[in-house]
Enzyme design. Structure first.
Site, PDB file in Angstrom:
ATOM      1  N   GLU A 221       4.019   3.566  -1.038  1.00 32.19           N
ATOM      2  CA  GLU A 221       3.717   4.771  -0.248  1.00 32.19           C
ATOM      3  C   GLU A 221       2.645   5.572  -0.980  1.00 32.19           C
ATOM      4  OE1 GLU A 221       7.193   4.460  -0.935  1.00 32.19           O
ATOM      5  OE2 GLU A 221       7.745   3.660   1.039  1.00 32.19           O
TER       6      GLU A 221
ATOM      7  N   ILE B 224       2.554   4.745 -10.272  1.00 28.34           N
ATOM      8  CA  ILE B 224       1.413   4.258 -11.069  1.00 28.34           C
ATOM      9  C   ILE B 224       0.592   5.495 -11.451  1.00 28.34           C
ATOM     10  CG2 ILE B 224       0.126   3.727  -8.931  1.00 28.34           C
ATOM     11  CD1 ILE B 224      -1.341   1.527 -10.543  1.00 28.34           C
ATOM     12  N   ALA B 225       0.267   5.612 -12.707  1.00 31.94           N
ATOM     13  CA  ALA B 225      -0.470   6.809 -13.132  1.00 31.94           C
ATOM     14  C   ALA B 225      -1.234   6.543 -14.425  1.00 31.94           C
ATOM     15  CB  ALA B 225       0.490   7.979 -13.345  1.00 31.94           C
TER      16      ALA B 225
ATOM     17  N   TYR C 190      -6.090   0.813  -3.815  1.00 29.97           N
ATOM     18  CA  TYR C 190      -5.228  -0.152  -3.125  1.00 29.97           C
ATOM     19  C   TYR C 190      -6.037  -1.003  -2.130  1.00 29.97           C
ATOM     20  CZ  TYR C 190      -1.710   3.046  -5.046  1.00 29.97           C
ATOM     21  OH  TYR C 190      -0.965   3.828  -5.889  1.00 29.97           O
TER      22      TYR C 190
END
Ligand SMILES: CC(C)(COP(=O)(O)OP(=O)(O)OC[C@H]1O[C@@H](n2cnc3c(N)ncnc32)[C@H](O)[C@@H]1OP(=O)(O)O)[C@@H](O)C(=O)NCCC(=O)NCCS
Length: 204
Positions: free
Chosen positions: A134, A100-101, A146
């Site tokens: 991770e 994810i970026a 998160y």
């Protein structure tokens, strides 16, 4: 938000190179899109955003010199307007977030949250029970994101990252169908919706 295509890969890799010290090998995204049946990847395009104020809006197609427009053609669409991407592998009833970026020039505007929310929504649509990922312990920004969506630490993979040997924290979401998760997710989505207007959700 839309599904990532092969044409998106160069623009995705540009964002990736700015976001990660060790980008994936050159052919990884192509492999993911063409050969990995578990894989689901999305991109966030500039034009899908409404009222987000960002610092690096690309030159609108209409304002490009004709010669540039002619030369680039449809590539303008895929090369210039991707501001973020994310993906997961659906493994039976677990969604493993692989990446994810958000383009650094657009970070801090709720777009990472939009991408994570879309992955969680996608996971629920795919009938995943849980989500896992991770993250580097040193990545405070990602961890905060998160945790905001209910993920919690669930162990460490020692020396997981090959570039510097940093451990990985393994995080898990709550059960995606539990009332606890829904009571967290839907209000957050509503709040984010007021901050960002986007034109459609994953798969549309
Ligand atoms: C992690 C990443 C995707 C977050 O995207 P973003 O668009 O910058 O984040 P958002 O603006 O959506 O912020 C969402 C939440 O993230 C956390 N966050 C964002 N910026 C933060 C900061 N500077 N410090 C602490 N927490 C932060 C907060 O919980 C924030 O919620 P809030 O707005 O209610 O405080 C983005 O920083 C990124 O691409 N980083 C590089 C790649 C990466 O590390 N990916 C994760 C790999 S596990």
């Amino acid at each position: 938000m839309s599904a990532m295509t092969i044409a998106d890969i160069p623009a995705v890799r540009k964002v990736e190179q700015q976001c990660f010290p060790t980008p994936w090998p050159r052919d990884s995204f192509r492999h993911e899109l063409t050969s990995n049946k578990m894989a689901h990847y999305v991109v966030l395009r500039q034009e899908a955003l409404g009222n987000v104020t960002t610092t690096a809006a690309p030159l609108p197609k209409s304002r490009m010199p004709d010669i540039v427009r002619k030369f680039l053609g449809d590539k303008i669409h895929s090369q210039q307007n991707i501001v973020g991407f994310a993906g997961l592998w659906l493994m039976v009833d677990e969604a493993h977030i692989t990446t994810i970026a958000v383009d650094p020039a657009h970070q801090g505007n709720g777009l990472g949250e939009l991408l994570l929310g879309s992955l969680l929504e996608l996971s629920r649509n795919l009938k995943a029970r849980l989500c896992t990922l991770e993250v580097r312990p040193s990545n405070a920004v990602a961890r905060e994101l998160y945790v905001k969506y209910g993920f919690y630490d669930h162990g460490v993979r020692k020396q997981y990252y090959s570039d510097d040997g940093e451990d990985a924290l393994v995080m898990w979401s709550p059960e995606l169908n539990d009332e606890y998760f829904k009571s967290l997710f839907f209000p957050l989505r509503l709040i984010l919706g007021h901050r960002i207007k986007w034109t459609n959700s994953v798969g549309n």
